[in-house]
Write a protein that holds these residues in place. Structure first.
Motif, PDB file in Angstrom:
ATOM      1  N   PHE A  84       2.766   7.940  -1.642  1.00  0.00           N
ATOM      2  CA  PHE A  84       1.893   7.093  -0.992  1.00  0.00           C
ATOM      3  C   PHE A  84       1.905   7.436   0.456  1.00  0.00           C
ATOM      4  CE2 PHE A  84       3.002   4.551  -4.637  1.00  0.00           C
ATOM      5  CZ  PHE A  84       1.843   3.935  -4.845  1.00  0.00           C
ATOM      6  N   SER A  85       2.107   8.754   0.882  1.00  0.00           N
ATOM      7  CA  SER A  85       1.785   9.082   2.167  1.00  0.00           C
ATOM      8  C   SER A  85       0.469   9.584   2.252  1.00  0.00           C
ATOM      9  CB  SER A  85       2.752  10.496   2.529  1.00  0.00           C
ATOM     10  OG  SER A  85       2.304  11.531   1.868  1.00  0.00           O
ATOM     11  N   MET A  86      -0.274   9.721   1.191  1.00  0.00           N
ATOM     12  CA  MET A  86      -2.017   9.871   1.187  1.00  0.00           C
ATOM     13  C   MET A  86      -2.504   8.682   0.887  1.00  0.00           C
ATOM     14  SD  MET A  86      -1.365  13.045   1.658  1.00  0.00           S
ATOM     15  CE  MET A  86      -3.075  13.607   1.393  1.00  0.00           C
ATOM     16  N   ARG A  87      -3.587   8.468   1.570  1.00  0.00           N
ATOM     17  CA  ARG A  87      -4.612   7.296   1.314  1.00  0.00           C
ATOM     18  C   ARG A  87      -4.968   7.319  -0.131  1.00  0.00           C
ATOM     19  NH1 ARG A  87      -9.812   8.005   0.942  1.00  0.00           N
ATOM     20  NH2 ARG A  87     -10.831   9.744   1.567  1.00  0.00           N
ATOM     21  N   PRO A  88      -5.453   6.069  -0.665  1.00  0.00           N
ATOM     22  CA  PRO A  88      -6.076   6.119  -1.789  1.00  0.00           C
ATOM     23  C   PRO A  88      -7.258   6.900  -1.928  1.00  0.00           C
ATOM     24  CG  PRO A  88      -5.350   3.934  -0.912  1.00  0.00           C
ATOM     25  CD  PRO A  88      -5.189   4.741  -0.016  1.00  0.00           C
ATOM     26  N   GLY A  89      -7.343   7.554  -3.014  1.00  0.00           N
ATOM     27  CA  GLY A  89      -8.544   8.417  -3.164  1.00  0.00           C
ATOM     28  C   GLY A  89      -8.877   9.562  -2.316  1.00  0.00           C
ATOM     29  N   PHE A  90      -7.632  10.095  -1.728  1.00  0.00           N
ATOM     30  CA  PHE A  90      -7.707  11.307  -0.912  1.00  0.00           C
ATOM     31  C   PHE A  90      -8.716  12.370  -1.380  1.00  0.00           C
ATOM     32  CE2 PHE A  90      -6.227  15.169   0.711  1.00  0.00           C
ATOM     33  CZ  PHE A  90      -6.464  15.072   1.902  1.00  0.00           C
ATOM     34  N   ARG A 146       9.535  -5.489   2.860  1.00  0.00           N
ATOM     35  CA  ARG A 146      10.288  -4.280   2.480  1.00  0.00           C
ATOM     36  C   ARG A 146       9.227  -3.495   1.411  1.00  0.00           C
ATOM     37  NH1 ARG A 146      15.228  -7.641  -0.236  1.00  0.00           N
ATOM     38  NH2 ARG A 146      13.457  -9.196  -0.722  1.00  0.00           N
ATOM     39  N   LEU A 147       8.436  -3.890   0.887  1.00  0.00           N
ATOM     40  CA  LEU A 147       7.500  -2.991   0.029  1.00  0.00           C
ATOM     41  C   LEU A 147       6.447  -2.145   0.936  1.00  0.00           C
ATOM     42  CD1 LEU A 147       6.733  -1.998  -2.854  1.00  0.00           C
ATOM     43  CD2 LEU A 147       5.230  -3.722  -2.921  1.00  0.00           C
ATOM     44  N   VAL A 148       6.119  -2.876   2.110  1.00  0.00           N
ATOM     45  CA  VAL A 148       5.249  -2.347   2.873  1.00  0.00           C
ATOM     46  C   VAL A 148       5.621  -0.719   3.291  1.00  0.00           C
ATOM     47  CG1 VAL A 148       4.217  -2.172   5.320  1.00  0.00           C
ATOM     48  CG2 VAL A 148       4.550  -4.333   3.670  1.00  0.00           C
ATOM     49  N   LYS A 149       7.173  -0.602   3.417  1.00  0.00           N
ATOM     50  CA  LYS A 149       7.552   0.977   3.975  1.00  0.00           C
ATOM     51  C   LYS A 149       7.729   1.874   2.718  1.00  0.00           C
ATOM     52  CE  LYS A 149      10.615  -1.334   7.167  1.00  0.00           C
ATOM     53  NZ  LYS A 149      12.131  -1.489   7.319  1.00  0.00           N
ATOM     54  N   LYS A 150       7.174   1.425   1.503  1.00  0.00           N
ATOM     55  CA  LYS A 150       7.099   2.244   0.016  1.00  0.00           C
ATOM     56  C   LYS A 150       5.932   2.809  -0.311  1.00  0.00           C
ATOM     57  CE  LYS A 150      11.480   0.318  -1.420  1.00  0.00           C
ATOM     58  NZ  LYS A 150      12.514  -0.140  -2.299  1.00  0.00           N
ATOM     59  N   ILE A 151       4.686   1.879   0.296  1.00  0.00           N
ATOM     60  CA  ILE A 151       3.557   1.995  -0.212  1.00  0.00           C
ATOM     61  C   ILE A 151       2.583   2.382   0.998  1.00  0.00           C
ATOM     62  CG2 ILE A 151       3.791   0.639  -2.085  1.00  0.00           C
ATOM     63  CD1 ILE A 151       1.755  -1.479  -0.452  1.00  0.00           C
ATOM     64  N   TRP A 152       1.359   3.008   0.599  1.00  0.00           N
ATOM     65  CA  TRP A 152       0.358   3.270   1.758  1.00  0.00           C
ATOM     66  C   TRP A 152      -0.336   1.683   2.403  1.00  0.00           C
ATOM     67  CZ3 TRP A 152      -4.696   2.058   2.777  1.00  0.00           C
ATOM     68  CH2 TRP A 152      -5.547   2.795   3.731  1.00  0.00           C
ATOM     69  N   VAL A 153      -0.328   1.749   3.645  1.00  0.00           N
ATOM     70  CA  VAL A 153      -0.939   0.608   4.195  1.00  0.00           C
ATOM     71  C   VAL A 153      -1.793   1.159   5.368  1.00  0.00           C
ATOM     72  CG1 VAL A 153       0.769  -1.143   3.448  1.00  0.00           C
ATOM     73  CG2 VAL A 153       0.874  -0.006   5.817  1.00  0.00           C
ATOM     74  N   GLY A 182      -5.070  -3.365  -8.745  1.00  0.00           N
ATOM     75  CA  GLY A 182      -4.764  -2.612  -7.752  1.00  0.00           C
ATOM     76  C   GLY A 182      -5.232  -3.127  -6.369  1.00  0.00           C
ATOM     77  N   LYS A 183      -5.831  -4.370  -6.254  1.00  0.00           N
ATOM     78  CA  LYS A 183      -6.475  -5.012  -5.289  1.00  0.00           C
ATOM     79  C   LYS A 183      -5.086  -5.496  -4.449  1.00  0.00           C
ATOM     80  CE  LYS A 183     -10.990  -5.995  -6.716  1.00  0.00           C
ATOM     81  NZ  LYS A 183     -11.955  -7.122  -6.968  1.00  0.00           N
ATOM     82  N   VAL A 184      -5.264  -5.232  -3.088  1.00  0.00           N
ATOM     83  CA  VAL A 184      -4.076  -5.400  -2.111  1.00  0.00           C
ATOM     84  C   VAL A 184      -4.662  -6.407  -1.057  1.00  0.00           C
ATOM     85  CG1 VAL A 184      -2.128  -4.517  -0.765  1.00  0.00           C
ATOM     86  CG2 VAL A 184      -3.208  -3.159  -2.676  1.00  0.00           C
TER      87      VAL A 184
END
Length: 266
Positions: A84-90, A146-153, A182-184
């Motif tokens: 998740f350090s990469m954006r979606p659809g990199f 807490r989840l924000v730190k584990k996924i891409w935002v 997967g919509k956020v």
């Protein structure tokens, strides 16, 4: 992509610590004579044998308790299965990120410091198929910060801001909602103080325009494209917002690209 909200006035020596007393207190796991564990090789073999013969406790390294186990919901989202350090659809087209803003209050305007302060709800909308999960009733899952730190935002920031903070009473005012596809939705409550260049040549009959500009810090237009989620209706305000020394004429939105010679267009 460069967003503006205009106010017209009128962000561990490798060692093993066992914490065991020689009398055997606070021992995590004891191995006595007759243990079927393999005997270590090398210089420790002699001391291992002596300890087993004398019936002394042999300590095993404790498990790493600093790494928090995944919750059931995080397992459902397969958090450990993706980078998740990469954006979606990199590597593909730029990811569209919708934005809408609800202004809670216009707290102050300072003619001396030439800045203004407002509190707002900033909401982001995007789709990350890595977060999709099976659901029989198409019901979304809602999380706190807490989840924000584990996924891409998205890495939004306020251009020309002097100070800003996310409210944290009674807890961080951050919400994340994930749909099965997967919509956020990522929402946070922020207070920001930003610059506002003012011209008082016509004082006291002057009109000042202050803008709050929102931009991606790292991603250029090739990777992330901001857009107002609901067009002109993406900015909501409270009609009761007022200031003692100013008459607020209107709020409105604009969209434009910001070019930086060293890093590109945003």
């Amino acid at each position: 992509m460069h967003f503006s909200i205009f106010l017209l006035l009128w962000g561990w020596v490798l060692s093993t610590e066992c914490r065991a007393h020689r009398q055997g207190k606070e021992i995590h796991e004891v191995y006595k004579k007759g243990s079927d564990l393999p005997v270590p090789q090398g210089g420790l073999q002699e001391r291992w044998g002596e300890a087993v013969q004398e019936g002394l406790p042999i300590l095993k390294r404790s498990p790493d308790i600093t790494k928090s186990p995944l919750t059931k919901s995080e397992q459902l989202l397969r958090i450990d299965d993706h980078d998740f350090s990469m954006r979606p659809g990199f590597g593909g087209p730029a990811i569209p990120v919708g934005v809408d803003v609800q202004v809670e209050s216009l707290d102050s305007i300072s003619e001396v410091d030439m800045d203004f302060t407002m509190t707002l709800y900033l909401r982001h909308y995007w789709k990350d198929e890595r977060l999709s999960f099976p659901s029989t009733n198409n019901q979304s899952m809602t999380f706190d910060g807490r989840l924000v730190k584990k996924i891409w935002v998205p890495d939004m920031f306020f251009v020309h801001s002097k100070r800003s903070f996310i409210h944290d009473t009674t807890t961080d005012n951050v919400m994340l909602r994930v749909q099965p596809d997967g919509k956020v939705l990522y929402s946070l409550r922020v207070t920001v103080t930003a610059m506002c260049n003012m011209d008082f040549s016509r004082f006291p009959l002057d009109t000042q325009t202050c803008s709050l500009e929102i931009e991606s810090y790292a991603y250029t237009e090739d990777d992330l494209m901001l857009y107002w989620k609901n067009g002109n209706d993406s900015l909501k305000t409270d009609e009761r917002i007022s200031l003692s020394q100013f008459l607020i004429q209107e709020f409105h939105t604009t969209t434009k690209l910001a070019f930086y010679s060293s890093t590109g267009e945003y």
